[in-house]
Design an enzyme around this catalytic site. Sequence first.
Site, PDB file in Angstrom:
ATOM      1  N   ASN A  23       0.849  -1.181   0.000  1.00  0.00           N
ATOM      2  CA  ASN A  23       0.000   0.000   0.000  1.00  0.00           C
ATOM      3  C   ASN A  23       0.888   1.235   0.000  1.00  0.00           C
ATOM      4  O   ASN A  23       2.000   1.214   0.541  1.00  0.00           O
ATOM      5  CB  ASN A  23      -0.908   0.015   1.236  1.00  0.00           C
ATOM      6  CG  ASN A  23      -1.897  -1.126   1.225  1.00  0.00           C
ATOM      7  OD1 ASN A  23      -2.423  -1.500   0.184  1.00  0.00           O
ATOM      8  ND2 ASN A  23      -2.155  -1.698   2.396  1.00  0.00           N
ATOM      9  N   ASP A 133       8.322  -4.007 -16.540  1.00  0.00           N
ATOM     10  CA  ASP A 133       6.881  -3.782 -16.409  1.00  0.00           C
ATOM     11  C   ASP A 133       6.553  -2.333 -16.749  1.00  0.00           C
ATOM     12  O   ASP A 133       5.837  -1.657 -16.016  1.00  0.00           O
ATOM     13  CB  ASP A 133       6.418  -4.122 -14.991  1.00  0.00           C
ATOM     14  CG  ASP A 133       4.896  -4.217 -14.896  1.00  0.00           C
ATOM     15  OD1 ASP A 133       4.252  -4.440 -15.940  1.00  0.00           O
ATOM     16  OD2 ASP A 133       4.360  -4.064 -13.788  1.00  0.00           O
TER      17      ASP A 133
END
Length: 662
Positions: A23, A133
Amino acid sequence: MIGKRLNDRYKIIRTIGSGGMANVYLAHDMILNRDVAVKMLRLDYVGDGDMLKRFQREAQSATSLAHPNIVSMYDVGDEDDYYYLVMEYVEGMTLKEYIKEFSPVSLEDAVKIMSQLTSAISHAHHNGIIHRDIKPQNILIDRDGTVKITDFGIAMALSATAMTQTNSVMGTVHYLSPEQARGGTASKKSDIYSLGIVMYELITGRLPFEGESAISIALKHLQSELPHPSSYITDLPQSVENVILKSTAKDEFYRYRSADEMYDDLKTVLDISRENEPMFTVEPDLDATMAIPAIKNRLPLEEIQHTKPVEAQKTVVSPPVKDKEKKKRRKWPWITALVILFLLGTAGVMAAMGMFGPERIQVPDVVGEALEDAETIIEESGLTVGEITYESNDEVPEETVLRSSPKATRTLESGEPVNLVVSSGKESVEVDGYIGRNFDNTEQLIRDAGFENIVEEEEYNDAPAGTIIDQDPEEGDMVIPSETEFTVTISMGPQMSGVPDLTGLTEEELQAFEEESGLTVSVTREEYSDEIAAGGVISQNPEPGTELAVGGQVTVVVSRGAEPALVNNVVVPVVIEYAQPEEPAEGEDPPEVPGDPEPQTITIYIADRDRTMDEPSEEFTITETVERSLRLVIEQGQTGSYRIERNGEVILEDSISYEENQ
């Protein structure tokens, strides 16, 4: 987490995002007084050794990079079970959001963005790091238009081959290079391919390949020709299209050799001289092995020259003599038999030599077989495996053959292909985004998408109560709903904390109050106070008893102590006389031998702001009259005084007012 202070330095303010393993929170660095982004590993992954290695690898990868277009890493730490990274906070939006809002992006802006991206990736490559990515969701744009790449969490340091070479294929399928899609090792040119796809989306506003599943999209990256951007954007300069075509070549040999080369090409891509340059193409490989199609229309048997029967020459027979007619009739059956035998023999030789065409083979039944086993069965039968396509199936396990074309029992010639349709398992769907929606109004939508197991978690947040503030899986993930637990984090609204009376509290006590309440205390100014000791709180805003959301601020005024009074430094000049010895009384004889004067002790007492009459402020001896200056410190509205004694006898004393000498 809101209001928590990590290592007494980073105070968590609010949630700003979440990822597959962590998070992200907005926090304030209390030491350097700046906002930072704190990426914290999810608690359910703390016990996962592999995940911790991946998290630590992100820190190691990012700290080795220092570039204006890469998010800076400030700190790495852990406290209790919290593992976190402290990074630069970029206030702005993701490139994905930018494309949605401003598409189509102008060529000038697109080239400017791509130049920053290639510069950043070039820096990473020079440091031996491959991102693997690259996608708009991992690219941030601040309010000044500066582009910054983030999330090097799955970056592969070339020196760490022992770990990364065994990693599974990672990355978002829409931007995945062909070599990654087939399960190969990502290279620097894989990043270049992903950059090309990002540039494609920037300019056209769409992705080049879409599909019903991640597998179908990956196959298109492997097999399908990239749709030309110019088919969507009219008047697109060929030079711009060439940058996209070259960076996304299927064969990495034809791509840019490095990110530096791509960066250099972008410098001149909008030059007018390059506007109509030749289209970039990949030369066909003429040496590649090519399949020769089987001959379908064969020549009729009678047209094959070498096997065409030769008609026997007719024998002219003289009119038979009557007595020989019976003998002639007996020879024809033998001639007919010989011709038949000759034809049968010739046909046998032709069949043995394959002159009638290839052997016909029955297609084996491979439905229900594992793909690997099916390929073996087909090849052992003398046929070849043709095109393999995948389709989802809720009942048949993945990599299992669903059907073949032609079907089983049909016949093919030796070497002809059998096409297979293989199960990709249960259908994967792309997850929608539900963050920001009210959960009560959204729950049925989630269930309609096929998610049967919904887990609800609650936490305090600035969002209104009942709002979805996080979800797992994330938007855009490809999952099988019936096998996936869908977790939603629901806001309970802001956490409230009561404000007590802070009057008189010291700095240490205020810090303890912040830790306990989750509120922030800010000192607005300092004032003198006769009632509150220095450092204590004189007043506060808001008043005691007020309810504030956690993270809110209380302002206080702090005492500097009592205000010092005004003083006057008064200087009093005095003459201290030496007392002469008394004359001899009448009838007494004077001293026989006169000597040195006898010393006399002088004691001075002063009463002012700093001294009292209880203790002498000065003591000395004299042998003659002397002049002295007495200095008194007298506060406004007060008086001072002094007393001078000689050998214990008061010779001078006076009171001095504050106004003296003013």
